[in-house]
Every structure is written in C-alpha cells, then in structure tokens.
Design a protein around this motif. Structure first.
Motif, short mmCIF file in Angstrom:
data_model
loop_
_atom_site.label_atom_id
_atom_site.label_comp_id
_atom_site.label_asym_id
_atom_site.label_seq_id
_atom_site.Cartn_x
_atom_site.Cartn_y
_atom_site.Cartn_z
N ARG A 1 4.32 1.26 -5.89
CA ARG A 1 3.54 0.02 -5.87
C ARG A 1 2.57 0.04 -4.70
N ASP A 2 1.61 -0.88 -4.75
CA ASP A 2 0.62 -0.96 -3.68
C ASP A 2 0.89 -2.04 -2.65
N ASP A 3 1.89 -2.89 -2.87
CA ASP A 3 2.18 -3.93 -1.87
C ASP A 3 2.67 -3.27 -0.60
N ASP A 4 2.40 -3.90 0.53
CA ASP A 4 2.58 -3.26 1.83
C ASP A 4 3.79 -3.80 2.58
N GLN A 5 4.89 -3.98 1.90
CA GLN A 5 6.09 -4.47 2.56
C GLN A 5 6.67 -3.39 3.46
N GLU A 6 6.98 -3.76 4.68
CA GLU A 6 7.55 -2.79 5.61
C GLU A 6 8.90 -2.31 5.11
N GLY A 7 9.10 -1.03 5.20
CA GLY A 7 10.37 -0.47 4.77
C GLY A 7 10.49 -0.24 3.29
N ASN A 8 9.41 -0.52 2.54
CA ASN A 8 9.44 -0.28 1.11
C ASN A 8 9.17 1.19 0.84
N MET A 9 10.20 1.94 0.48
CA MET A 9 10.05 3.38 0.27
C MET A 9 9.29 3.69 -1.01
N ASN A 10 9.11 2.68 -1.84
CA ASN A 10 8.43 2.87 -3.11
C ASN A 10 6.97 2.43 -3.02
N ASN A 11 6.41 2.51 -1.83
CA ASN A 11 5.05 2.02 -1.59
C ASN A 11 4.06 3.18 -1.67
N ALA A 12 3.11 3.08 -2.60
CA ALA A 12 2.16 4.17 -2.83
C ALA A 12 1.28 4.45 -1.62
N CYS A 13 0.91 3.38 -0.89
CA CYS A 13 0.05 3.57 0.28
C CYS A 13 0.76 4.37 1.36
N ARG A 14 2.05 4.10 1.54
CA ARG A 14 2.80 4.83 2.56
C ARG A 14 3.09 6.27 2.11
N ILE A 15 3.33 6.45 0.82
CA ILE A 15 3.49 7.80 0.29
C ILE A 15 2.23 8.62 0.54
N GLN A 16 1.09 7.99 0.32
CA GLN A 16 -0.21 8.63 0.57
C GLN A 16 -0.39 8.97 2.04
N LYS A 17 -0.09 8.02 2.92
CA LYS A 17 -0.31 8.21 4.36
C LYS A 17 0.60 9.29 4.94
N PHE A 18 1.87 9.28 4.53
CA PHE A 18 2.80 10.27 5.07
C PHE A 18 2.37 11.69 4.66
N ALA A 19 1.94 11.83 3.38
CA ALA A 19 1.55 13.15 2.89
C ALA A 19 0.35 13.69 3.65
#
Length: 402
Positions: free
Chosen positions: A166-184
C-alpha cells in the motif's frame, strides 16, 4: 530485445497481450530473468524500462540480504520505522522475494501511459501475465541514483502488483510500498558481490559492475561513488551485443604496448581500442576459444576474473579455483606451468576470485563474494593485514532517502 508496440487501442484486448517470451541470462551468475514486454513506448522509454527491469532484480536480492544483515539495524530502522526483529525482517524479505520470483518466472508487461490520462482498460488477463502501468515521464528520471528513480519506481509498482503493498505512510507498516522502494534504492547491490572491476586508462577512474549496470569512482581508493551512478552498461560502454548489455564477467586492460580493453561475457569477448571503452571494435564479439592462447579446456567456457599487474607486466586470468598467467603483452601464449591453484598463490585467503584490479592509489584489490582483500606488494601475493573484510560500507554509499 524486448517486444515493443507503437500504440494501443483504448481498450487493451486479450489479443494485444503477448505470449510469454524467453528468459535471458543476466549478470555474472547468469540469472534467468524473463524478458519484459513493453507496450506503447518510444525508443527512449523502451530503453529505460528494460534497463530498470533487469536492475530491479539485483536491488531486490541485495535488499533481502541487507534486511537479514546484523550490521543493517540502523539502515532498516531509518526506513521502516521499526527495529530489525525477526518478524519485521521476514515481512520485508517476503515482499522482495515475491518481486524476485515474478521477475524470474512471470511475463511482466509494462504499458506506458500519459500522465493525467486514464490508463487503457484491461478487461481480461492472460494466465501468467503481470500488467504494470508506467508513466510516460519515467525515462526522465535518474536510473538508480536517487530515492525517486527508474529502478525505485519499478520496485514500488512491482511490490503493489505481486505483494499488494500500500501507499499509506503509517510508521512500522511493513507492507508499505514507499518504504519498500526506499529501502531497496538505499541498498548497494555491490555490497554483496561485484561482477567485474577495472581502471580505464582514458579516465584513470575505477569501475565496478553488477548485472546490467555499473558504478564509477573518481577517488583513487574506490570509496566514493561518483554522483549520478549507477548507470546501465548499454549505451555507456558502446552499443553492446545483448549478452554483454546484460552483464560483464571480466574487464581487462592489457599491457601498455597493447593498449586494448577486453570484456568477456560467457564464452565470448569484445574489444575496445579507445581508452574510454566507448566504442566496441568492429568484428566483435569473438569466441574465447582459439583467441587467448593455449587455454585449459575449462577456461574456454568463460573467465571469472582477468587483470593486469603493471609493475610486473603480467596478465592473470582465473576460473574456479585455478588461474593462468601471460607474460606476453597480447595475452596470446599462456606461461608454462599453468594453471595453478589460487590458494595460496594469491595469499592464503581466497580459493576463488571474482574481481581484481590495481587501483589509482597503487594498491591491488580482489573480491570474492561479499569480501575483499588488499595487496600492497607488486605481485599481489601477500594479503595486507586486516583482510579479508566485508565490501559493505567500504566501496561507497547508496543514495540517501531521508
């Protein structure tokens, strides 16, 4: 090459969705990745999407390893907003693994669409087809040197399609596409292994390749990646045959009197006469067999590492646990008494060598897996104290995403 279509009908019909196309072998490990199909694209868009598609595999593989690395606590927490405990690590790794599996096993069809316009309708999906919409502005982004780049956007979109992120930016949400993108994109694929290294005589800069892309260093120690890197091999190393555009096995700058640059991929090689390695010489690629002297049989199938030590004017080529040596400047006659075992002749550390090069600082660096060693002696026979050591954190930094 990828399949490309000039234009699409307003409603994408099942007939316009192609059958699964063959896989290609990418990088030094010859990973099997399904060729992408790219629709509604210009030549520039086709190039950008295709290069990002193959590179995404390496960034996802590195992300799986980085998430599981005990030294990555700070990096993991800064992106995902949670500590690197087993459940969080497993959740992130599972998403990257799903992207890896899709790249290797599923026909991905990218459809380029104009910004602000509704995408073409897709009433049906063929079995085994994964449809991904890409903005027509995609090719204007940097390749992989920024948080918002071609590779990071592709990983973002693929995570949504294969892992329902998902695209919502909840902290600690491991299912967050934005964070998946940033970590990669804030992970450095070469931290976990390098395909080839060299120092080009026309630039006196060091280069390191991984899969279909490469990094450049202007500092003499190879510790600071130049701005704007990595970049794709294709176009930046000339117009490459497909096997070479998908990855180099070795890069060899031969003896000063020869002055040529050689690149191998599988059982073939290409040559550059220009010192910048910008134009492949006519008539290449050629087979290794029959053109590199009296090679042992296994070396005809490809080289693991090739490098020239200028202080002693010798060329070395490795394959598996063995190496050969050339004393002639054209690497056309293998020295008597070879092959020999890598261990202990290159110091009692590595049994195999992936890359080796003498850097502008006058030191020789060799890598094997995710480790590297340094040699101060001219023959690269005595490993410096304190080595081997991990590549991670010592061969440059990934882009900042915070």
């Amino acid at each position: 090459m990828s399949v490309v279509c000039a234009a699409l009908s307003p409603v994408l019909t099942e007939e316009e969705l192609p059958q699964k196309v063959p896989a290609v072998r990418v990088g030094k490990e010859k990973v099997s990745i399904i060729k992408p199909v790219i629709l509604n694209a210009t030549a520039e868009q086709l190039y950008a999407v295709e290069q990002a598609h193959y590179a995404a595999y390496y960034f996802c593989v590195a992300s799986v390893k980085e998430a599981g690395n005990d030294q990555a606590d700070k990096h993991f927490a800064s992106v995902f907003g949670v500590t690197r405990i087993c459940g969080n690590v497993a959740a992130a790794q599972a998403i990257y693994q799903k992207i890896i599996d899709a790249l290797c096993n599923v026909q991905i069809v990218y459809v380029v669409i104009d910004e602000g316009k509704p995408p073409v309708a897709v009433p049906t999906y063929k079995a085994g087809i994964l449809l991904v919409f890409i903005s027509s502005q995609f090719s204007s982004l940097p390749f992989a040197s920024a948080a918002c780049s071609q590779v990071s956007i592709l990983i973002h979109k693929l995570s949504q399609r294969v892992a329902n992120t998902r695209d919502d930016d909840q902290e600690g949400n491991m299912n967050n596409a934005c964070r998946i993108q940033k970590f990669a994109i804030s992970t450095l694929p070469i931290d976990y292994g390098i395909d080839a290294t060299c120092v080009l005589p026309g630039t006196n800069k060091a280069y390191a390749t991984k899969g279909n892309f490469y990094y450049r260093y202007s500092d003499s120690y190879g510790t600071i990646i130049d701005p704007g890197y990595p970049l794709p091999l294709q176009k930046n190393w000339g117009t490459l045959p497909e096997a070479f555009a998908l990855g180099f096995d070795t890069i060899l700058v031969l003896h000063e009197s020869n002055g040529k640059i050689y690149v191998t991929a599988g059982n073939q090689y290409i040559r550059y006469s220009d010192r910048m390695a910008a134009v492949v010489d006519p008539g290449y690629p050629l087979p290794i067999a029959g053109n590199w002297g009296n090679l042992p049989a296994s070396f005809n199938e490809g080289f693991d590492c090739a490098f020239y030590l200028s202080p002693v004017k010798k060329t070395y080529v490795t394959k598996g646990k063995e190496y050969i040596r050339y004393s002639d400047p054209n690497a056309s006659v293998v020295d008597d008494g070879y092959p020999k075992p890598i261990f202990p002749n290159f110091g009692s550390v590595f049994y195999t060598i992936d890359t080796a090069a003498r850097f502008p600082n006058g030191l020789t660096y060799a890598t094997s897996g995710d480790q590297y060693v340094r040699y101060s002696d001219l023959w690269a026979s005595v490993v410096d104290p304190g080595y081997p050591t991990p590549i991670r954190g010592r061969w440059g930094s990934a882009p900042s995403v915070n």
